[in-house]
Design a protein around this motif. Structure first.
Motif, PDB file in Angstrom:
ATOM      1  N   GLU A   1       0.832  -1.219   0.000  1.00 34.83           N
ATOM      2  CA  GLU A   1       0.000   0.000   0.000  1.00 34.83           C
ATOM      3  C   GLU A   1       0.856   1.254   0.000  1.00 34.83           C
ATOM      4  O   GLU A   1       0.637   2.181  -0.786  1.00 34.83           O
ATOM      5  CB  GLU A   1      -0.916  -0.028   1.225  1.00 34.83           C
ATOM      6  N   VAL A   2       1.860   1.287   0.891  1.00 35.89           N
ATOM      7  CA  VAL A   2       2.762   2.445   0.937  1.00 35.89           C
ATOM      8  C   VAL A   2       3.538   2.577  -0.371  1.00 35.89           C
ATOM      9  O   VAL A   2       3.725   3.677  -0.905  1.00 35.89           O
ATOM     10  CB  VAL A   2       3.723   2.315   2.137  1.00 35.89           C
ATOM     11  N   GLY A   3       3.989   1.432  -0.917  1.00 37.83           N
ATOM     12  CA  GLY A   3       4.753   1.472  -2.162  1.00 37.83           C
ATOM     13  C   GLY A   3       3.937   1.977  -3.326  1.00 37.83           C
ATOM     14  O   GLY A   3       4.447   2.728  -4.168  1.00 37.83           O
ATOM     15  N   VAL A   4       2.666   1.580  -3.412  1.00 40.49           N
ATOM     16  CA  VAL A   4       1.811   2.057  -4.501  1.00 40.49           C
ATOM     17  C   VAL A   4       1.613   3.562  -4.422  1.00 40.49           C
ATOM     18  O   VAL A   4       1.688   4.283  -5.428  1.00 40.49           O
ATOM     19  CB  VAL A   4       0.458   1.319  -4.481  1.00 40.49           C
ATOM     20  N   ASN A   5       1.392   4.056  -3.202  1.00 41.07           N
ATOM     21  CA  ASN A   5       1.208   5.499  -3.037  1.00 41.07           C
ATOM     22  C   ASN A   5       2.477   6.261  -3.389  1.00 41.07           C
ATOM     23  O   ASN A   5       2.422   7.320  -4.030  1.00 41.07           O
ATOM     24  CB  ASN A   5       0.771   5.806  -1.611  1.00 41.07           C
ATOM     25  N   ASP A   6       3.654   5.741  -2.959  1.00 37.40           N
ATOM     26  CA  ASP A   6       4.913   6.406  -3.313  1.00 37.40           C
ATOM     27  C   ASP A   6       5.150   6.354  -4.815  1.00 37.40           C
ATOM     28  O   ASP A   6       5.642   7.320  -5.414  1.00 37.40           O
ATOM     29  CB  ASP A   6       6.085   5.730  -2.594  1.00 37.40           C
ATOM     30  N   LEU A   7       4.790   5.232  -5.409  1.00 34.01           N
ATOM     31  CA  LEU A   7       4.972   5.098  -6.850  1.00 34.01           C
ATOM     32  C   LEU A   7       4.104   6.095  -7.605  1.00 34.01           C
ATOM     33  O   LEU A   7       4.542   6.698  -8.598  1.00 34.01           O
ATOM     34  CB  LEU A   7       4.636   3.668  -7.268  1.00 34.01           C
ATOM     35  N   GLN A   8       2.885   6.283  -7.142  1.00 37.22           N
ATOM     36  CA  GLN A   8       2.021   7.264  -7.801  1.00 37.22           C
ATOM     37  C   GLN A   8       2.599   8.663  -7.693  1.00 37.22           C
ATOM     38  O   GLN A   8       2.535   9.445  -8.657  1.00 37.22           O
ATOM     39  CB  GLN A   8       0.622   7.216  -7.168  1.00 37.22           C
ATOM     40  N   ASP A   9       3.181   8.999  -6.525  1.00 35.46           N
ATOM     41  CA  ASP A   9       3.754  10.332  -6.351  1.00 35.46           C
ATOM     42  C   ASP A   9       4.947  10.553  -7.289  1.00 35.46           C
ATOM     43  O   ASP A   9       5.168  11.649  -7.797  1.00 35.46           O
ATOM     44  CB  ASP A   9       4.216  10.515  -4.905  1.00 35.46           C
ATOM     45  N   LYS A  10       5.720   9.482  -7.518  1.00 36.84           N
ATOM     46  CA  LYS A  10       6.941   9.633  -8.324  1.00 36.84           C
ATOM     47  C   LYS A  10       6.696   9.443  -9.811  1.00 36.84           C
ATOM     48  O   LYS A  10       7.540   9.827 -10.629  1.00 36.84           O
ATOM     49  CB  LYS A  10       7.980   8.606  -7.873  1.00 36.84           C
ATOM     50  N   LEU A  11       5.551   8.833 -10.157  1.00 39.85           N
ATOM     51  CA  LEU A  11       5.335   8.475 -11.541  1.00 39.85           C
ATOM     52  C   LEU A  11       5.206   9.698 -12.443  1.00 39.85           C
ATOM     53  O   LEU A  11       5.741   9.697 -13.567  1.00 39.85           O
ATOM     54  CB  LEU A  11       4.077   7.615 -11.654  1.00 39.85           C
ATOM     55  N   ALA A  12       4.545  10.731 -11.976  1.00 41.91           N
ATOM     56  CA  ALA A  12       4.373  11.923 -12.807  1.00 41.91           C
ATOM     57  C   ALA A  12       5.728  12.544 -13.135  1.00 41.91           C
ATOM     58  O   ALA A  12       6.008  12.910 -14.291  1.00 41.91           O
ATOM     59  CB  ALA A  12       3.472  12.935 -12.096  1.00 41.91           C
ATOM     60  N   THR A  13       6.577  12.675 -12.089  1.00 45.23           N
ATOM     61  CA  THR A  13       7.913  13.237 -12.320  1.00 45.23           C
ATOM     62  C   THR A  13       8.732  12.339 -13.241  1.00 45.23           C
ATOM     63  O   THR A  13       9.460  12.808 -14.120  1.00 45.23           O
ATOM     64  CB  THR A  13       8.652  13.414 -10.983  1.00 45.23           C
ATOM     65  N   TYR A  14       8.578  11.046 -13.032  1.00 49.17           N
ATOM     66  CA  TYR A  14       9.332  10.107 -13.851  1.00 49.17           C
ATOM     67  C   TYR A  14       8.949  10.216 -15.324  1.00 49.17           C
ATOM     68  O   TYR A  14       9.807  10.141 -16.215  1.00 49.17           O
ATOM     69  CB  TYR A  14       9.091   8.683 -13.346  1.00 49.17           C
ATOM     70  N   ILE A  15       7.652  10.371 -15.621  1.00 50.21           N
ATOM     71  CA  ILE A  15       7.196  10.467 -17.004  1.00 50.21           C
ATOM     72  C   ILE A  15       7.829  11.663 -17.698  1.00 50.21           C
ATOM     73  O   ILE A  15       8.220  11.589 -18.870  1.00 50.21           O
ATOM     74  CB  ILE A  15       5.657  10.537 -17.060  1.00 50.21           C
TER      75      ILE A  15
END
Length: 448
Positions: free
Chosen positions: A231-245
């Motif tokens: 759960e924590v990893g999914v939320n962190d991934l969502q936060d970083k995904l926009a910057t990563y794109i």
């Protein structure tokens, strides 16, 4: 993040226990299939190892029997003691791992006499041990009197194997079933509902709602267990995904440039290594002064040519060459001129000996040798005379020589005699003795 109503979560979770295509049922089928394949593979591997081990054990038993009876059998055959032979063969045949025994008695001018004892069929995969029986009629002599063959008991080998296979299968089936039951029970109790909710959440994600948080809403969740970390990893991934794109394109461009540069560097280093290996191989096989083969390469090729000549019954000759009064040449003309003299001799050697397989080499100092595969004594003598004449045509001045005003060679010739020469060193010694006679007879000559 807006959460689905509680009844919607249950609506998503309840059907998981009933549909034919549910994740739980697929996991059950996959787990059972995995356990079946794992069991079959493990049984096959362990059976192979058990077979190999049983063969090794039986082979060791046969070797022990061979060690016990080999000497006494040899003596009994040599002494023509029929009673002792029969008794020993009977004793060997009664040993548990032995299925067949064969003794071939060899006598000059007579057909071999064969004595056999069998308990089982000889065909199969049982270990087989074959020995030649020899005796020492007097010190330093060895006489072949017979051949001794022991074949393992195929029935005993299979009986041992099936006993081990049965134990392996039972153990592996119990382990696999216990593992499958444990995995399926834990999965069905604690994972299915929450995985379904995570799948629902991830299925509705888009670049517009990446900031919406995932919440499993577990009331009995353990801190930092796998689902909590997910759960924590999914939320962190969502936060970083926009910057990563946003950075992805720039990183791909930089990576492509780095990859191209790395490929260029690898090609450059590979080419350098190949060139260095070629140079190193040339240096390790050739004399640095004359460019001829050095002593190391000569030693490698002499063994190859000696084995080929003895195996195919072909002639093999060797020339041993020595520059006459070379030390005096160095003293009179200087070491630089001495090096030039050796280079000139090497060039003449390369010009004279051009056939495939002929190998001129510098053994050290002013000493040279030539391998002549396929050449007999007469051909080697003619080749040595051509070498002397070619050197004479160069007319290299030698102010300190007592046999000629020019540089000359003394050459010793030897041909392989397979009846008396059992290694190449004997042939080389014969050529060296011929060279010594050439020097003692006045130098500037060829002696066979």
């Amino acid at each position: 993040m807006s959460q689905p109503p509680e009844h919607e979560i249950y609506d998503l979770a309840l059907p998981l226990s009933t549909p034919v295509g549910s994740l739980g049922r697929r996991l059950v089928g996959a787990t059972l299939m995995f356990c079946l394949l794992f069991t079959l593979a493990t049984v096959a591997v362990r059976t192979w190892f058990a077979w190999d081990n049983n063969q090794g054990t039986m082979n060791s038993e046969l070797q022990l029997i061979d060690q016990v009876f080999q000497g006494t059998l040899s003596r009994a055959v040599w002494e023509m003691d029929r009673d002792a032979l029969q008794a020993q063969l009977d004793s060997i045949a009664k040993a548990a791992p032995v299925g067949h025994v064969e003794l071939r008695i060899l006598r000059a001018g007579r057909a071999p006499e064969v004595l056999e004892r069998s308990r089982t069929e000889q065909d199969g995969n049982a270990p087989r041990l074959h020995r030649e029986l020899t005796v020492e009629p007097y010190p330093g002599a060895s006489e072949l009197v017979g051949e001794f063959t022991i074949v393992g008991d195929q029935t005993l080998l299979w009986r041992r194997l099936w006993k081990e296979v049965a134990s392996i299968v039972i153990t592996q089936v119990i382990q696999s079933l216990a593992l499958a039951g444990l995995i399926m029970g834990m999965f069905n109790r604690s994972v299915t509902v929450h995985v379904q909710h995570i799948a629902w959440h991830l299925g509705r994600l888009s670049p517009a709602n990446l900031r919406e948080r995932l919440s499993l809403g577990r009331t009995t969740a353990s801190d930092n267990d796998e689902l909590q970390l997910l759960e924590v990893g999914v939320n962190d991934l969502q936060d970083k995904l926009a910057t990563y794109i946003e950075r992805q394109h720039q990183d791909e461009v930089a990576l492509a440039a780095s990859r191209d540069r790395l490929a260029e560097l690898v090609q450059e280093r590979t080419a350098e290594l190949l060139a260095a290996n070629v140079r190193l191989q040339e240096l390790s096989r050739h004399d640095s002064l004359t460019g001829l083969a050095n002593r190391r390469y000569f030693d490698e090729m002499k063994t190859v040519e000696f084995q080929r000549a003895t195996r195919h019954h072909q002639p093999l000759a060797v020339l041993m060459c020595d520059v006459d009064f070379f030390k005096k040449y160095n003293d009179a003309h200087g070491h630089a001129m001495g090096d030039d003299c050796l280079r000139t001799v090497a060039q003449i050697l390369r010009k004279v000996f051009t056939r495939s397989g002929e190998l001129p080499a510098r053994l050290g100092g002013e000493e040279f040798a030539v391998l002549l595969p396929g050449a007999d004594t007469e051909q080697a003598r003619h080749a040595a005379d051509r070498l002397r004449l070619a050197l004479a045509e160069e007319r290299l001045l030698h102010g300190a020589s007592s046999v000629s005003p020019f540089v000359t060679l003394s050459i010793g010739v030897a041909q392989l005699d397979p009846d008396t020469m059992h290694d190449f060193d004997r042939l080389l010694q014969s050529a060296d003795q011929a060279l010594y006679r050439a020097k003692s007879q006045g130098r500037d000559r060829v002696v066979v």
